[in-house]
Design an enzyme around this catalytic site. Structure first.
Site, PDB file in Angstrom:
ATOM      1  N   ASP A  87       0.784  -1.247  -0.025  1.00  0.00           N
ATOM      2  CA  ASP A  87      -0.045   0.010   0.001  1.00  0.00           C
ATOM      3  C   ASP A  87       0.985   1.150  -0.108  1.00  0.00           C
ATOM      4  O   ASP A  87       0.388   2.504   0.143  1.00  0.00           O
ATOM      5  CB  ASP A  87      -0.830  -0.054   1.140  1.00  0.00           C
ATOM      6  CG  ASP A  87      -2.250  -0.768   1.239  1.00  0.00           C
ATOM      7  OD1 ASP A  87      -2.542  -1.250  -0.147  1.00  0.00           O
ATOM      8  OD2 ASP A  87      -2.609  -1.276   2.329  1.00  0.00           O
ATOM      9  N   HIS A 140      26.954   5.198 -12.219  1.00  0.00           N
ATOM     10  CA  HIS A 140      25.571   5.354 -11.817  1.00  0.00           C
ATOM     11  C   HIS A 140      25.556   4.468 -10.375  1.00  0.00           C
ATOM     12  O   HIS A 140      24.649   4.018 -10.110  1.00  0.00           O
ATOM     13  CB  HIS A 140      24.731   5.130 -12.727  1.00  0.00           C
ATOM     14  CG  HIS A 140      24.476   5.867 -13.789  1.00  0.00           C
ATOM     15  ND1 HIS A 140      23.773   5.728 -14.999  1.00  0.00           N
ATOM     16  CD2 HIS A 140      24.941   7.196 -13.998  1.00  0.00           C
ATOM     17  CE1 HIS A 140      23.915   6.716 -15.650  1.00  0.00           C
ATOM     18  NE2 HIS A 140      24.550   7.618 -15.203  1.00  0.00           N
ATOM     19  N   ASP A 199      27.997  12.677  -6.022  1.00  0.00           N
ATOM     20  CA  ASP A 199      27.309  13.495  -7.075  1.00  0.00           C
ATOM     21  C   ASP A 199      25.687  13.355  -6.475  1.00  0.00           C
ATOM     22  O   ASP A 199      25.161  12.429  -6.350  1.00  0.00           O
ATOM     23  CB  ASP A 199      27.367  12.538  -8.292  1.00  0.00           C
ATOM     24  CG  ASP A 199      26.483  13.188  -9.369  1.00  0.00           C
ATOM     25  OD1 ASP A 199      25.764  14.353  -9.155  1.00  0.00           O
ATOM     26  OD2 ASP A 199      26.705  12.745 -10.663  1.00  0.00           O
ATOM     27  N   ASP A 216      22.756  19.920  -9.620  1.00  0.00           N
ATOM     28  CA  ASP A 216      23.510  18.511  -9.967  1.00  0.00           C
ATOM     29  C   ASP A 216      24.969  18.910  -9.921  1.00  0.00           C
ATOM     30  O   ASP A 216      25.703  19.643 -10.664  1.00  0.00           O
ATOM     31  CB  ASP A 216      22.999  18.068 -11.585  1.00  0.00           C
ATOM     32  CG  ASP A 216      23.722  16.973 -11.752  1.00  0.00           C
ATOM     33  OD1 ASP A 216      24.309  16.159 -11.103  1.00  0.00           O
ATOM     34  OD2 ASP A 216      23.873  16.356 -13.090  1.00  0.00           O
ATOM     35  N   HIS A 244      32.202   9.514 -20.562  1.00  0.00           N
ATOM     36  CA  HIS A 244      30.974  10.229 -20.654  1.00  0.00           C
ATOM     37  C   HIS A 244      31.283  11.605 -21.142  1.00  0.00           C
ATOM     38  O   HIS A 244      32.249  11.981 -21.285  1.00  0.00           O
ATOM     39  CB  HIS A 244      30.237  10.253 -19.096  1.00  0.00           C
ATOM     40  CG  HIS A 244      30.825  11.023 -18.238  1.00  0.00           C
ATOM     41  ND1 HIS A 244      31.023  12.377 -17.904  1.00  0.00           N
ATOM     42  CD2 HIS A 244      31.617  10.551 -17.208  1.00  0.00           C
ATOM     43  CE1 HIS A 244      31.961  12.749 -16.912  1.00  0.00           C
ATOM     44  NE2 HIS A 244      32.285  11.613 -16.611  1.00  0.00           N
ATOM     45  N   HIS A 264      25.586  18.366 -19.572  1.00  0.00           N
ATOM     46  CA  HIS A 264      24.086  18.180 -20.183  1.00  0.00           C
ATOM     47  C   HIS A 264      23.305  19.530 -19.842  1.00  0.00           C
ATOM     48  O   HIS A 264      23.727  20.246 -18.805  1.00  0.00           O
ATOM     49  CB  HIS A 264      23.548  16.970 -19.534  1.00  0.00           C
ATOM     50  CG  HIS A 264      23.477  16.918 -18.280  1.00  0.00           C
ATOM     51  ND1 HIS A 264      22.671  17.685 -17.312  1.00  0.00           N
ATOM     52  CD2 HIS A 264      24.306  16.282 -17.226  1.00  0.00           C
ATOM     53  CE1 HIS A 264      23.045  17.174 -15.923  1.00  0.00           C
ATOM     54  NE2 HIS A 264      24.392  16.317 -15.974  1.00  0.00           N
ATOM     55  N   HIS A 290      18.621  15.690 -16.130  1.00  0.00           N
ATOM     56  CA  HIS A 290      19.055  15.767 -17.760  1.00  0.00           C
ATOM     57  C   HIS A 290      17.934  16.575 -18.491  1.00  0.00           C
ATOM     58  O   HIS A 290      16.995  15.826 -18.800  1.00  0.00           O
ATOM     59  CB  HIS A 290      19.336  14.462 -18.280  1.00  0.00           C
ATOM     60  CG  HIS A 290      20.260  13.728 -17.682  1.00  0.00           C
ATOM     61  ND1 HIS A 290      20.960  12.438 -17.675  1.00  0.00           N
ATOM     62  CD2 HIS A 290      21.584  14.295 -16.861  1.00  0.00           C
ATOM     63  CE1 HIS A 290      21.881  12.283 -16.932  1.00  0.00           C
ATOM     64  NE2 HIS A 290      22.205  13.030 -16.409  1.00  0.00           N
ATOM     65  N   GLU A 300      31.188  18.681 -16.106  1.00  0.00           N
ATOM     66  CA  GLU A 300      31.542  17.690 -15.178  1.00  0.00           C
ATOM     67  C   GLU A 300      32.637  16.478 -15.931  1.00  0.00           C
ATOM     68  O   GLU A 300      32.147  15.344 -16.077  1.00  0.00           O
ATOM     69  CB  GLU A 300      30.264  16.981 -14.830  1.00  0.00           C
ATOM     70  CG  GLU A 300      29.324  16.502 -15.939  1.00  0.00           C
ATOM     71  CD  GLU A 300      28.107  15.575 -15.448  1.00  0.00           C
ATOM     72  OE1 GLU A 300      28.193  14.824 -14.787  1.00  0.00           O
ATOM     73  OE2 GLU A 300      26.842  16.038 -15.684  1.00  0.00           O
ATOM     74  N   TYR A 347      38.257   7.943 -14.380  1.00  0.00           N
ATOM     75  CA  TYR A 347      37.816   6.801 -13.625  1.00  0.00           C
ATOM     76  C   TYR A 347      38.751   5.514 -13.804  1.00  0.00           C
ATOM     77  O   TYR A 347      39.004   5.133 -14.989  1.00  0.00           O
ATOM     78  CB  TYR A 347      36.636   6.351 -13.936  1.00  0.00           C
ATOM     79  CG  TYR A 347      35.395   7.663 -13.770  1.00  0.00           C
ATOM     80  CD1 TYR A 347      35.009   8.099 -12.712  1.00  0.00           C
ATOM     81  CD2 TYR A 347      35.384   8.322 -15.110  1.00  0.00           C
ATOM     82  CE1 TYR A 347      34.093   9.098 -12.580  1.00  0.00           C
ATOM     83  CE2 TYR A 347      34.373   9.420 -14.912  1.00  0.00           C
ATOM     84  CZ  TYR A 347      33.753   9.704 -13.729  1.00  0.00           C
ATOM     85  OH  TYR A 347      33.149  11.091 -13.985  1.00  0.00           O
ATOM     86  N   ARG A 388      35.467  13.033 -10.159  1.00  0.00           N
ATOM     87  CA  ARG A 388      34.610  14.028 -11.172  1.00  0.00           C
ATOM     88  C   ARG A 388      34.474  15.298 -10.453  1.00  0.00           C
ATOM     89  O   ARG A 388      34.282  15.302  -9.245  1.00  0.00           O
ATOM     90  CB  ARG A 388      33.216  13.273 -11.384  1.00  0.00           C
ATOM     91  CG  ARG A 388      32.370  14.055 -12.156  1.00  0.00           C
ATOM     92  CD  ARG A 388      31.162  13.237 -12.708  1.00  0.00           C
ATOM     93  NE  ARG A 388      30.132  12.891 -12.012  1.00  0.00           N
ATOM     94  CZ  ARG A 388      29.834  11.651 -11.729  1.00  0.00           C
ATOM     95  NH1 ARG A 388      30.774  10.613 -12.231  1.00  0.00           N
ATOM     96  NH2 ARG A 388      28.973  11.155 -10.820  1.00  0.00           N
ATOM     97  N   GLU A 432      31.809  18.465 -10.660  1.00  0.00           N
ATOM     98  CA  GLU A 432      30.485  18.911 -11.526  1.00  0.00           C
ATOM     99  C   GLU A 432      30.026  20.263 -11.143  1.00  0.00           C
ATOM    100  O   GLU A 432      29.893  20.174  -9.592  1.00  0.00           O
ATOM    101  CB  GLU A 432      29.739  17.808 -11.484  1.00  0.00           C
ATOM    102  CG  GLU A 432      28.225  17.929 -12.176  1.00  0.00           C
ATOM    103  CD  GLU A 432      27.273  16.951 -12.287  1.00  0.00           C
ATOM    104  OE1 GLU A 432      27.227  16.089 -11.301  1.00  0.00           O
ATOM    105  OE2 GLU A 432      26.706  16.958 -13.315  1.00  0.00           O
TER     106      GLU A 432
HETATM  107  N1  GLY Z   1      23.581  13.117 -11.486  1.00  0.00           N
HETATM  108  C1  GLY Z   1      23.439  12.853 -12.844  1.00  0.00           C
HETATM  109  C2  GLY Z   1      24.451  13.365 -13.789  1.00  0.00           C
HETATM  110  O1  GLY Z   1      25.644  13.762 -13.233  1.00  0.00           O
HETATM  111  O2  GLY Z   1      24.602  13.405 -14.890  1.00  0.00           O
HETATM  112 MN    MN Z   2      25.795  14.574 -11.353  1.00  0.00          MN
HETATM  113 MN    MN Z   3      25.034  16.057 -14.518  1.00  0.00          MN
END
Ligand code: GLY
Ligand code: MN
Ligand code: MN
Length: 436
Positions: free
Chosen positions: A38, A241, A258, A269, A348, A352, A359, A382, A386, A404, A406
């Site tokens: 529920d 991720h 992150d 972000d 990556h 974005h 995103h 960002e 790695y 990273r 960002e």
């Molecule tokens: N937190 C997702 C990204 O950095 O794109």
């Molecule tokens: Mn991020």
């Molecule tokens: Mn991001």
């Protein structure tokens, strides 16, 4: 949020100016998603729906018909006081009109009965192809219903048109009122990163550090994170991720966090990478400095008129040069870039669009060309490196290091403004904050 703080009417009017004559626009709300038994996941309204209405309830539908007396119709849930005592308040049709300024409001239970007549005689139906709630099938059903009465004189719509590209363009350029909300989101998140740097210590579970973020977000006035927080110690930082956040943070390793809050439906972000014991090792600092330089250099490319891809390309150049200088790549910069050799360590994109969605919407290419940056766009920068601990042919002193950095960046008329600069980025600043 009600009409007072944000001018939703203006947004609806702007949207209606961008479509063909004789059209109807349909936008569906999100639905409640079951977690188990529920209990449900926290409800999050569809971003387009909220952007146009400020209406935060599920089981709702916006219908815009610019040429009609009732230009803005909201289908919504009925008031049901007995149920509301269990499940929470509903605005009902009265609230839709009074508080949310709909010209007409109807019960969502009347949707199938009323929609064919609201669409009938219109040439075009605009709707989001990525709409939640199976809107696609519903529209087909309503159109077929009109078609069945074609011999009785009903006029069937001719075109189903995607609303996405139109509304995406509107959302891509942020207004002053949107930027106020984004600045607030960025501020809360920056404070959370600063606080976490002061609270972290070896032996903590990653989720205990995550708890510091959630606490800071809510104390700062945000109701929830904008996405699942990533708190990765040591090698976990190399999993892009990673979301288990369940390992113990080790003395001598880095932690990559992150995490960004959502404030009034706008995301921040931010990633910071810092040493669990407060002091970078020599190798960690060397990797960190390359990522930082890539960040600094990429940022210089964020200015109006510059193609978006230049930002990414600059980060690739700096990271490739840096990896060569540490012996992690061998060869000439140009050749390694052409071969994509950097992607072993940096797999990556540099960033974005950012907005209501983390995103966020908006094309990166227009007519086959990389889009040029414009004042009012917000994007993340960002870059990262790695080095997974099972990588072969890599000196073991580098293994298990993931970094990273960002930030959230606004394109201004002059160039750019970092909205998240309050969270320290220079290794010396991080170490000094952590030792204070
Ligand atoms: N937190 C997702 C990204 O950095 O794109
Ligand atoms: Mn991020
Ligand atoms: Mn991001």
């Amino acid at each position: 949020m009600s009409e007072e703080k944000v001018n939703y009417l203006k947004r609806r009017e702007d949207l209606c100016k961008r479509i063909e004559e004789d059209s109807v626009i349909i936008v569906a709300s999100s639905s409640v998603k079951k977690r188990n038994s529920d209990s449900n996941y926290p409800f999050r309204q569809d971003s387009n729906f909220f952007y146009l209405s400020g209406y935060d309830e599920p089981e709702s539908l916006i219908v815009l018909r610019p040429e009609e007396k009732e230009k803005y119709i909201l289908f919504c849930r009925d008031r049901e006081p007995a149920l509301e005592q269990w499940e929470g308040f509903r605005s009902g049709q009265e609230g839709a009109i009074e508080k949310f300024k709909a010209d007409g409001a109807y019960s969502i239970t009347k949707l199938d009965e009323l929609m064919p007549s609201l669409i009938e005689g219109k040439k075009n139906i605009y709707y989001s192809m990525s709409s939640p709630n199976g809107l696609n099938n519903k529209i087909k059903k309503w159109v077929n219903e009109i078609r069945r009465n074609i011999r009785g004189g009903s006029e069937c719509p001719l075109n189903l048109i995607s609303l996405d590209s139109i509304i995406d363009e509107m959302r891509l350029i942020k207004s002053t009122e949107e930027l106020d909300l984004m600045r607030r989101a960025c501020e809360i998140t920056s404070v959370a990163h600063k606080n976490a740097m002061q609270k972290v210590s070896p032996g903590m579970f990653e989720y205990q550090l995550e708890a510091e973020y959630l606490y800071s977000f809510m104390q700062g006035g945000s109701r929830s994170p904008a996405y699942n927080s990533i708190v990765g110690g040591g090698n976990n930082a190399c999993i892009l991720h990673y979301s288990e956040n369940s390992s113990i943070l080790q003395d001598g390793s880095l932690v990559l966090v992150d995490a960004g809050c959502e404030y009034e439906h706008y995301a921040s972000d931010v990633t910071r990478t810092f040493p669990v014991n407060g002091k970078f090792s020599v190798e960690q600092k060397e990797i960190y400095k390359i990522v930082l330089e890539a960040h600094t250099e990429a940022l210089k490319e964020v200015k109006p008129g510059n193609p978006y891809i230049n930002v990414h390309n600059r980060s690739i150049e700096v990271i490739t040069e840096g990896l060569i200088s540490l012996g992690l790549l061998e060869g000439k910069v140009v050749d390694l870039i052409n071969k994509g050799a950097f992607s072993k360590y940096y797999m990556h994109r540099v960033g974005h669009w950012l907005g209501m969605d983390v995103h966020d919407v908006g094309n990166y290419k227009v007519d086959g060309e990389w889009r040029r940056l414009e004042e009012g766009m917000v994007l993340t920068i960002e870059p990262g490196i790695y080095i997974l601990d099972n990588m072969e042919q890599v000196d073991k002193k580098w293994l298990g290091i993931g970094v990273r950095i960002e930030d959230d960046v606004l394109v201004t008329s002059e160039g750019n403004e970092i909205l998240t600069s309050m969270a320290p980025r220079e290794p010396e600043d991080i170490e000094s904050l952590m030792s204070s």
